[in-house]
Design an enzyme around this catalytic site. Structure first.
Site, PDB file in Angstrom:
ATOM      1  N   ARG A 121       5.878  -0.762   3.948  1.00 27.99           N
ATOM      2  CA  ARG A 121       6.715   0.440   3.896  1.00 27.99           C
ATOM      3  C   ARG A 121       7.999   0.217   4.686  1.00 27.99           C
ATOM      4  NH1 ARG A 121       2.668   5.580   5.152  1.00 27.99           N
ATOM      5  NH2 ARG A 121       1.145   5.193   3.495  1.00 27.99           N
ATOM      6  N   SER A 157       3.587   6.985   0.404  1.00 27.33           N
ATOM      7  CA  SER A 157       2.732   8.140   0.676  1.00 27.33           C
ATOM      8  C   SER A 157       3.589   9.359   1.032  1.00 27.33           C
ATOM      9  CB  SER A 157       1.723   7.794   1.779  1.00 27.33           C
ATOM     10  OG  SER A 157       0.771   8.810   1.946  1.00 27.33           O
ATOM     11  N   HIS A 158       3.269  10.020   2.134  1.00 30.64           N
ATOM     12  CA  HIS A 158       3.962  11.264   2.498  1.00 30.64           C
ATOM     13  C   HIS A 158       5.229  11.006   3.317  1.00 30.64           C
ATOM     14  CE1 HIS A 158       1.414  10.128   5.842  1.00 30.64           C
ATOM     15  NE2 HIS A 158       2.126  10.885   6.639  1.00 30.64           N
ATOM     16  N   LYS A 208       1.839  -0.957  -2.354  1.00 30.68           N
ATOM     17  CA  LYS A 208       0.481  -1.310  -1.944  1.00 30.68           C
ATOM     18  C   LYS A 208      -0.287  -1.903  -3.114  1.00 30.68           C
ATOM     19  CE  LYS A 208      -1.144   3.526  -2.319  1.00 30.68           C
ATOM     20  NZ  LYS A 208      -1.739   4.653  -1.583  1.00 30.68           N
ATOM     21  N   ASP A 220       1.911  10.666  -3.351  1.00 27.88           N
ATOM     22  CA  ASP A 220       1.129   9.837  -4.279  1.00 27.88           C
ATOM     23  C   ASP A 220      -0.240  10.448  -4.560  1.00 27.88           C
ATOM     24  OD1 ASP A 220       0.235   9.157  -1.643  1.00 27.88           O
ATOM     25  OD2 ASP A 220      -0.650   7.311  -2.419  1.00 27.88           O
ATOM     26  N   GLU A 259     -11.414  10.553   5.876  1.00 27.72           N
ATOM     27  CA  GLU A 259     -10.767  10.296   7.148  1.00 27.72           C
ATOM     28  C   GLU A 259     -10.001  11.520   7.602  1.00 27.72           C
ATOM     29  OE1 GLU A 259      -8.546   6.764   6.416  1.00 27.72           O
ATOM     30  OE2 GLU A 259      -7.207   7.678   4.968  1.00 27.72           O
ATOM     31  N   GLU A 260      -9.754  11.581   8.895  1.00 23.46           N
ATOM     32  CA  GLU A 260      -9.195  12.775   9.532  1.00 23.46           C
ATOM     33  C   GLU A 260      -7.797  13.128   9.038  1.00 23.46           C
ATOM     34  OE1 GLU A 260      -6.950   9.691  11.141  1.00 23.46           O
ATOM     35  OE2 GLU A 260      -9.107   9.775  10.808  1.00 23.46           O
ATOM     36  N   SER A 261      -7.117  12.196   8.396  1.00 24.79           N
ATOM     37  CA  SER A 261      -5.758  12.433   7.919  1.00 24.79           C
ATOM     38  C   SER A 261      -5.728  13.006   6.502  1.00 24.79           C
ATOM     39  CB  SER A 261      -4.942  11.138   7.980  1.00 24.79           C
ATOM     40  OG  SER A 261      -5.593  10.104   7.260  1.00 24.79           O
TER      41      SER A 261
END
Length: 551
Positions: free
Chosen positions: A50, A149-150, A159, A309, A394-396
């Site tokens: 990225r 991603s964000h 990726k 995404d 996952e926490e995200s």
């Protein structure tokens, strides 16, 4: 020290602050990264390479080199099937796709691009790879998603997903990274490419319908009939991302009562409200970035958004607004394992080591095994692929789960099905996910969870990465004896690059950031917010003492 929230947070960005797209794209093609500068080399993190073209971290040279690296990895690994490739709506995605196609076509790779030149979510690429490979032992497919991603609008990302359909592991990404950087150092002399016009006409570049197969298959993972029959009223905000053209076909095919609150695509993302630091960031777990949908909460029984995404989800309920990602994971896990009778009795729950301990309590309540891994969805790929994990998250705000029959759906995060699951929960239980979590809290305890960032030098981050329990020296935490101090994830005994300290009613974990001069402190308490603050303070004090002693 925690970063202060910007006064711009939650507000529409002033037009003068928006990214200059022509300048960004010009920088992509004209910039020349210097491989002698670490920040301008190819570097695969947990979600690929990225960066921004504006600081020579994501230029045409990077994508040509990485694409050639993928081709060479495929040859070494004997991967000869099609490569499914998708892009999101960031401004650099289209240019990067052009660069990648020039290389893939020239190298004879069978490439599958969207038939309408549209956008493709990460989970759709994973679904396509797995669908193609089902029943095959040779000629396997893999894939690429061009997305940061964000991340903010000026960023780009690339990726790679191997034939298992999930994020590539470190061995694979390290090999691609080494090849790409060697090519950069050699002035790209080893890159094989043809002009884009020829690439698009090449016999090995194919137009592919990504939307149809994914949409048609959704009923095998979500109870779409229950959602339709209940009449649950749903709000959907794609946040201008890759899922934008998937929701109308889903609504039409299944006849659900859903409204798309906006289908605008704009590479400046001018419709977004600023995140906590005043930047545009399509983070669907942030109350600041999600201000628009939160403001519409009373219009729907349940609503949700995805990041750019669409591998992450943000759930908004009429009852309590935007759900904490950990809370939704706990509610989703409890519901799924109670409402998927065809899943194996041995199917476990996968979670990252820094996700909420509420998930541990839910797993105990369900009588299911829990597997805690380091941060990164790559650790869940094999378990989801084999059906050993019924759910992994996952926490995200990233997760995926099995089909209703207990077989694999995706091995990458799928924000679309997590959003639709919120509607299924509401339809089949009569309570929304926020209410379901409240019920769980009354039975299992209410968690108070927060992640904060604290400043750290490169030396301090290095110290933290190799810190041991003896070096930390803690015997108690916030008035409770310490049960365990971990540097390896208990689920697979892999180091997670930090340290975690656990008591009966609370815990903290600390990890260095891979991209910023900070370390991340995750903390949770089941005794209230004051107890959480005490855990955070004692954690920072203990770590500061270690830094001072070793400084």
């Amino acid at each position: 020290m925690v970063a202060e929230v910007s006064p711009l947070a939650g507000q529409i960005i002033d037009p003068s602050m928006l990214v200059n797209v022509p300048r960004l794209v010009t920088a992509y093609f004209s910039g020349r990264p210097d491989p002698a500068i670490p920040a301008q080399r190819v570097a695969f993190g947990t979600s690929g390479h990225r960066g921004s073209a504006l600081n020579n971290a994501f230029n045409e040279s990077h994508i040509l080199a990485v694409s050639q690296g993928v081709c060479e990895y495929r040859r070494r690994a004997g991967i000869t099937g099609p490569l499914f490739i998708g892009i999101d709506t960031h401004a650099l995605a289209e240019p990067a796709l052009a660069s990648a196609l020039e290389v893939f076509a020239a190298n004879g790779v069978e490439v599958m691009i969207d038939e309408h030149g549209g956008y493709t979510p990460t989970p759709v690429i994973s679904h396509a790879i797995l669908s193609y490979n089902r029943g095959r032992t040779s000629g396997l497919a893999d894939g690429v998603v061009i997305t940061p991603s964000h991340n903010p609008p000026e960023d780009g990302g690339f990726k790679y997903n191997p034939p298992n359909g999930g994020p590539a592991d470190t061995d694979i990404t390290s090999a691609i990274e080494r090849t790409a950087n060697a090519l950069l150092e050699d002035g790209l002399r080893g890159v094989t490419r043809i002009p884009l016009e020829r690439a698009l006409r090449a016999a090995n570049v194919h137009r592919y319908d990504y939307v149809g197969p994914y949409v048609a298959d959704l009923a095998n993972v979500i109870d779409m009939e229950a959602i339709k029959a209940s009449g649950v009223k749903i709000g959907i905000d794609p946040l201008g991302g890759a899922a934008v053209h998937y929701w109308r076909p889903i609504i039409d095919r299944y006849g659900i009562d859903a409204s798309i609150v906006s289908d605008v695509v704009d590479p400046t993302f001018r419709f977004m409200t600023a995140d906590w630091d005043g930047k545009v960031r399509m983070d669907c777990s942030s109350p600041y970035a999600m201000a628009r949908l939160i403001g519409m909460r009373d219009n729907f029984d349940v609503s949700f958004a995805n990041d750019t995404d669409a591998d992450r989800h943000g759930i908004v309920t009429r009852w309590n607004g935007l759900m904490n990602p950990n809370h939704y994971l706990a509610a989703a896990i409890f519901y799924l394992f109670e409402h998927r009778p065809e899943w194996s009795a041995q199917a476990a729950i996968g979670k990252t080591i820094v996700s909420s301990a509420m998930i541990n309590r839910v797993a105990t309540r369900l009588g299911r095994d829990l597997v805690e891994t380091p941060v990164g969805f790559k650790w869940f790929v094999d378990g989801l692929g084999s059906g050993a994990f019924g759910f992994a998250g996952e926490e995200s705000a990233g997760a995926s789960f099995l089909r209703r029959d207990g077989t694999v759906w995706t091995t990458d995060k799928d924000g679309l099905i997590l959003g639709l699951l919120a509607a299924e929960i509401t339809a089949r239980t009569g309570v929304d996910p926020g209410q379901l979590f409240h019920q769980l809290g009354e039975q299992l305890g209410v968690p108070f969870y927060e992640r904060i960032d604290a400043p750290a030098s490169a030396q301090q981050k290095s110290i933290l990465k190799s810190l041991s329990a003896d070096q930390l020296g803690l015997k108690e935490l916030a008035g409770e004896p310490i049960h365990s101090t971990l540097t390896n994830a208990p689920g697979n005994d892999q180091p997670f690059g930090g340290i975690k300290v656990v008591t009966e009613n609370g815990w903290f974990a600390a990890r260095p950031s891979g991209t910023e001069d900070v370390y991340k402190i995750y903390a949770e308490s089941f005794r209230g917010e004051d107890h959480l603050r005490r855990i955070q303070q004692e954690a920072q004090s203990a770590l500061s003492a270690v830094f001072a002693a070793k400084g």
